[in-house]
Each structure stands twice: as structure tokens, then as C-alpha cells.
Scaffold this motif. Structure first.
Motif, PDB file in Angstrom:
ATOM      1  N   GLN A   1       8.005 -12.753 -10.174  1.00  0.00           N
ATOM      2  CA  GLN A   1       6.953 -12.506  -9.208  1.00  0.00           C
ATOM      3  C   GLN A   1       6.923 -11.045  -8.819  1.00  0.00           C
ATOM      4  OE1 GLN A   1       4.349 -13.522  -8.200  1.00  0.00           O
ATOM      5  NE2 GLN A   1       4.349 -15.701  -7.770  1.00  0.00           N
ATOM      6  N   VAL A   2       5.761 -10.558  -8.531  1.00  0.00           N
ATOM      7  CA  VAL A   2       5.574  -9.185  -8.094  1.00  0.00           C
ATOM      8  C   VAL A   2       5.489  -9.159  -6.579  1.00  0.00           C
ATOM      9  CG1 VAL A   2       3.993  -7.233  -8.135  1.00  0.00           C
ATOM     10  CG2 VAL A   2       4.443  -8.535 -10.230  1.00  0.00           C
ATOM     11  N   GLN A   3       6.107  -8.159  -5.997  1.00  0.00           N
ATOM     12  CA  GLN A   3       6.036  -7.984  -4.550  1.00  0.00           C
ATOM     13  C   GLN A   3       5.795  -6.525  -4.223  1.00  0.00           C
ATOM     14  OE1 GLN A   3       9.762  -9.694  -2.964  1.00  0.00           O
ATOM     15  NE2 GLN A   3       8.452 -11.050  -1.772  1.00  0.00           N
ATOM     16  N   LEU A   4       5.023  -6.305  -3.166  1.00  0.00           N
ATOM     17  CA  LEU A   4       4.873  -4.984  -2.564  1.00  0.00           C
ATOM     18  C   LEU A   4       5.473  -5.071  -1.180  1.00  0.00           C
ATOM     19  CD1 LEU A   4       1.173  -4.050  -3.435  1.00  0.00           C
ATOM     20  CD2 LEU A   4       3.248  -3.315  -4.611  1.00  0.00           C
ATOM     21  N   VAL A   5       6.449  -4.249  -0.889  1.00  0.00           N
ATOM     22  CA  VAL A   5       7.134  -4.314   0.394  1.00  0.00           C
ATOM     23  C   VAL A   5       7.027  -2.963   1.086  1.00  0.00           C
ATOM     24  CG1 VAL A   5       9.313  -4.734   1.580  1.00  0.00           C
ATOM     25  CG2 VAL A   5       8.735  -6.043  -0.477  1.00  0.00           C
ATOM     26  N   GLU A   6       6.390  -2.982   2.260  1.00  0.00           N
ATOM     27  CA  GLU A   6       6.249  -1.760   3.051  1.00  0.00           C
ATOM     28  C   GLU A   6       7.408  -1.650   4.039  1.00  0.00           C
ATOM     29  OE1 GLU A   6       1.890  -3.410   2.854  1.00  0.00           O
ATOM     30  OE2 GLU A   6       3.907  -4.222   3.124  1.00  0.00           O
ATOM     31  N   SER A   7       7.741  -0.434   4.387  1.00  0.00           N
ATOM     32  CA  SER A   7       8.747  -0.181   5.404  1.00  0.00           C
ATOM     33  C   SER A   7       8.472   1.169   6.043  1.00  0.00           C
ATOM     34  CB  SER A   7      10.160  -0.207   4.800  1.00  0.00           C
ATOM     35  OG  SER A   7      10.308   0.799   3.818  1.00  0.00           O
ATOM     36  N   GLY A   8       9.110   1.400   7.197  1.00  0.00           N
ATOM     37  CA  GLY A   8       9.003   2.695   7.849  1.00  0.00           C
ATOM     38  C   GLY A   8       8.126   2.736   9.074  1.00  0.00           C
ATOM     39  N   GLY A   9       7.463   1.626   9.378  1.00  0.00           N
ATOM     40  CA  GLY A   9       6.632   1.619  10.569  1.00  0.00           C
ATOM     41  C   GLY A   9       7.469   1.630  11.836  1.00  0.00           C
ATOM     42  N   GLY A  10       6.808   1.797  12.960  1.00  0.00           N
ATOM     43  CA  GLY A  10       7.517   1.814  14.231  1.00  0.00           C
ATOM     44  C   GLY A  10       6.673   2.399  15.329  1.00  0.00           C
ATOM     45  N   LEU A  11       7.353   2.719  16.420  1.00  0.00           N
ATOM     46  CA  LEU A  11       6.703   3.286  17.606  1.00  0.00           C
ATOM     47  C   LEU A  11       7.032   4.779  17.677  1.00  0.00           C
ATOM     48  CD1 LEU A  11       5.260   3.006  20.375  1.00  0.00           C
ATOM     49  CD2 LEU A  11       7.500   2.410  21.342  1.00  0.00           C
ATOM     50  N   VAL A  12       6.011   5.582  17.890  1.00  0.00           N
ATOM     51  CA  VAL A  12       6.197   7.027  17.962  1.00  0.00           C
ATOM     52  C   VAL A  12       5.233   7.600  18.991  1.00  0.00           C
ATOM     53  CG1 VAL A  12       4.539   7.508  16.119  1.00  0.00           C
ATOM     54  CG2 VAL A  12       6.400   9.130  16.560  1.00  0.00           C
ATOM     55  N   GLN A  13       5.617   8.703  19.599  1.00  0.00           N
ATOM     56  CA  GLN A  13       4.727   9.355  20.557  1.00  0.00           C
ATOM     57  C   GLN A  13       3.668  10.172  19.821  1.00  0.00           C
ATOM     58  OE1 GLN A  13       7.232  11.620  23.232  1.00  0.00           O
ATOM     59  NE2 GLN A  13       7.282   9.924  24.689  1.00  0.00           N
ATOM     60  N   CYS A  22       6.348   2.121   0.248  1.00  0.00           N
ATOM     61  CA  CYS A  22       5.898   0.886  -0.373  1.00  0.00           C
ATOM     62  C   CYS A  22       6.600   0.776  -1.713  1.00  0.00           C
ATOM     63  CB  CYS A  22       4.388   0.882  -0.565  1.00  0.00           C
ATOM     64  SG  CYS A  22       3.776  -0.501  -1.558  1.00  0.00           S
ATOM     65  N   ALA A  23       7.409  -0.255  -1.856  1.00  0.00           N
ATOM     66  CA  ALA A  23       8.156  -0.448  -3.091  1.00  0.00           C
ATOM     67  C   ALA A  23       7.624  -1.671  -3.821  1.00  0.00           C
ATOM     68  CB  ALA A  23       9.644  -0.608  -2.794  1.00  0.00           C
ATOM     69  N   ALA A  24       7.275  -1.484  -5.066  1.00  0.00           N
ATOM     70  CA  ALA A  24       6.841  -2.590  -5.912  1.00  0.00           C
ATOM     71  C   ALA A  24       8.039  -3.117  -6.688  1.00  0.00           C
ATOM     72  CB  ALA A  24       5.757  -2.126  -6.869  1.00  0.00           C
ATOM     73  N   SER A  25       8.222  -4.427  -6.648  1.00  0.00           N
ATOM     74  CA  SER A  25       9.360  -5.016  -7.351  1.00  0.00           C
ATOM     75  C   SER A  25       8.901  -6.144  -8.252  1.00  0.00           C
ATOM     76  CB  SER A  25      10.391  -5.539  -6.342  1.00  0.00           C
ATOM     77  OG  SER A  25       9.840  -6.574  -5.554  1.00  0.00           O
ATOM     78  N   GLY A  26       9.737  -6.484  -9.206  1.00  0.00           N
ATOM     79  CA  GLY A  26       9.407  -7.505 -10.192  1.00  0.00           C
ATOM     80  C   GLY A  26       9.449  -6.890 -11.579  1.00  0.00           C
ATOM     81  N   TYR A  94      -1.153  -1.261   5.344  1.00  0.00           N
ATOM     82  CA  TYR A  94      -0.939  -2.121   4.182  1.00  0.00           C
ATOM     83  C   TYR A  94      -0.882  -1.289   2.906  1.00  0.00           C
ATOM     84  CZ  TYR A  94      -2.397  -5.961   7.227  1.00  0.00           C
ATOM     85  OH  TYR A  94      -2.497  -6.873   8.249  1.00  0.00           O
ATOM     86  N   CYS A  95       0.018  -1.664   2.028  1.00  0.00           N
ATOM     87  CA  CYS A  95       0.079  -1.086   0.699  1.00  0.00           C
ATOM     88  C   CYS A  95      -0.769  -1.937  -0.248  1.00  0.00           C
ATOM     89  CB  CYS A  95       1.529  -1.056   0.222  1.00  0.00           C
ATOM     90  SG  CYS A  95       1.792  -0.342  -1.418  1.00  0.00           S
ATOM     91  N   ASN A  96      -1.427  -1.282  -1.173  1.00  0.00           N
ATOM     92  CA  ASN A  96      -2.320  -1.976  -2.106  1.00  0.00           C
ATOM     93  C   ASN A  96      -2.201  -1.386  -3.498  1.00  0.00           C
ATOM     94  OD1 ASN A  96      -5.290  -1.605  -3.441  1.00  0.00           O
ATOM     95  ND2 ASN A  96      -5.040  -3.659  -2.582  1.00  0.00           N
ATOM     96  N   THR A  97      -2.346  -2.239  -4.499  1.00  0.00           N
ATOM     97  CA  THR A  97      -2.497  -1.742  -5.866  1.00  0.00           C
ATOM     98  C   THR A  97      -3.739  -2.373  -6.462  1.00  0.00           C
ATOM     99  OG1 THR A  97      -1.223  -3.514  -6.891  1.00  0.00           O
ATOM    100  CG2 THR A  97       0.005  -1.603  -6.151  1.00  0.00           C
ATOM    101  N   ASP A  98      -4.459  -1.626  -7.273  1.00  0.00           N
ATOM    102  CA  ASP A  98      -5.665  -2.208  -7.850  1.00  0.00           C
ATOM    103  C   ASP A  98      -5.321  -3.070  -9.057  1.00  0.00           C
ATOM    104  OD1 ASP A  98      -7.045   0.533  -9.872  1.00  0.00           O
ATOM    105  OD2 ASP A  98      -4.980  -0.170  -9.606  1.00  0.00           O
ATOM    106  N   TRP A 116      -1.750  -6.938  -2.405  1.00  0.00           N
ATOM    107  CA  TRP A 116      -1.455  -6.383  -1.077  1.00  0.00           C
ATOM    108  C   TRP A 116      -0.022  -6.671  -0.649  1.00  0.00           C
ATOM    109  CZ3 TRP A 116      -4.977  -3.421   1.538  1.00  0.00           C
ATOM    110  CH2 TRP A 116      -6.295  -3.476   1.091  1.00  0.00           C
ATOM    111  N   GLY A 117       0.551  -5.759   0.114  1.00  0.00           N
ATOM    112  CA  GLY A 117       1.801  -6.000   0.788  1.00  0.00           C
ATOM    113  C   GLY A 117       1.558  -6.732   2.091  1.00  0.00           C
ATOM    114  N   GLN A 118       2.646  -6.992   2.818  1.00  0.00           N
ATOM    115  CA  GLN A 118       2.530  -7.779   4.043  1.00  0.00           C
ATOM    116  C   GLN A 118       2.163  -6.920   5.247  1.00  0.00           C
ATOM    117  OE1 GLN A 118       5.350  -6.614   2.924  1.00  0.00           O
ATOM    118  NE2 GLN A 118       6.369  -5.788   4.722  1.00  0.00           N
TER     119      GLN A 118
END
Length: 126
Positions: A1-13, A22-26, A94-98, A116-118
Motif C-alpha cells: 500500500q502507498v501512504q503519504l504521511v505529513e508531519s511538522g505542523g503545530g502552533l506558532v506565533q 511529506c513522506a511517501a512510503s510503499g 495536505y500533501c498530494n500527488t497527482d 492525499w495524505g491525512q
């Protein structure tokens, strides 16, 4: 299975910076365009940036000059460096690939379109 996993979000001033990944795996054979989109509450999903496999980058008007998109040498990871963040940048990103070509162990080479990622939440406080 292919997955797109985003990371790095958060709260900032406001005025601060964040870096999204965004890392694509599979069993991925190739990825064409990767992109970042965002959706704020009550608003439509909008383009942040896209980058083709050939390195052509397109930015949404609202982020030009503040955000920088890049992809690693494998073309399976996309980064979004966000500087000068504003409260109006608050959204789920969101991360996306065409198009992804991947190897399914049972079905052979398959193509996933508009994948799309989550999503990852970015919140910018004023």
C-alpha cells in the motif's frame, strides 16, 4: 500500500516559521507532481505549492515569497518551509500527488491518481 504521511505542523506565533514534511512510503516506482494544499475551517481547499518531478514549482499567490517547497533527491519526500507565518495561514495542510506508480505484490504495477495524505494542522496565533 502507498501512504503519504505529513508531519511538522503545530502552533506558532505570527511571524514565526514551520517546516512541513511529506513522506511517501510503499513500493513506489515513481511520483510525478507532489503538492501542498490547505483548508481552513469553512473555506475551500486551496493550492499552496506544487513541484513536478522535473523541478518546476508553482506557488499559490497568498504564499509567494514566504513559503518554499522542495523535494529530496528520491522525489519521494516533499518539504514546505513556511516563513513569515500569518494568522490567515492557519489551516490543515495536505500533501498530494497527482500520479504514483507503485508495485502491488499481487497485481503488479499500479497507478494511484490524486492521492492525499491525512493532513497536519498548522495554527498561527496573532
Amino acid at each position: 500500500q502507498v501512504q503519504l504521511v505529513e508531519s511538522g505542523g503545530g502552533l506558532v506565533q505570527a511571524g514565526g516559521s514551520l517546516r512541513l514534511s511529506c513522506a511517501a512510503s510503499g513500493s513506489i516506482l515513481s511520483i510525478n507532481t507532489m503538492g501542498w494544499y490547505r483548508q481552513a475551517p469553512g473555506k475551500q481547499r486551496e493550492l499552496v505549492a506544487t513541484e513536478t518531478s522535473g523541478g518546476t514549482i508553482n506557488y499559490g499567490d497568498s504564499v509567494k515569497g514566504r513559503f518554499t517547497m522542495s523535494r529530496d533527491s528520491t522525489k519521494k519526500m516533499a518539504l514546505l518551509q513556511m516563513n513569515g507565518l500569518k494568522p490567515e495561514d492557519t489551516a490543515v495542510y495536505y500533501c498530494n500527488t497527482d500520479t504514483i506508480l507503485f508495485n502491488d505484490p499481487q497485481l503488479g504495477v499500479r497507478k494511484a491518481v490524486n492521492y492525499w495524505g491525512q493532513g497536519t494542522q498548522v495554527t498561527v496565533s496573532s
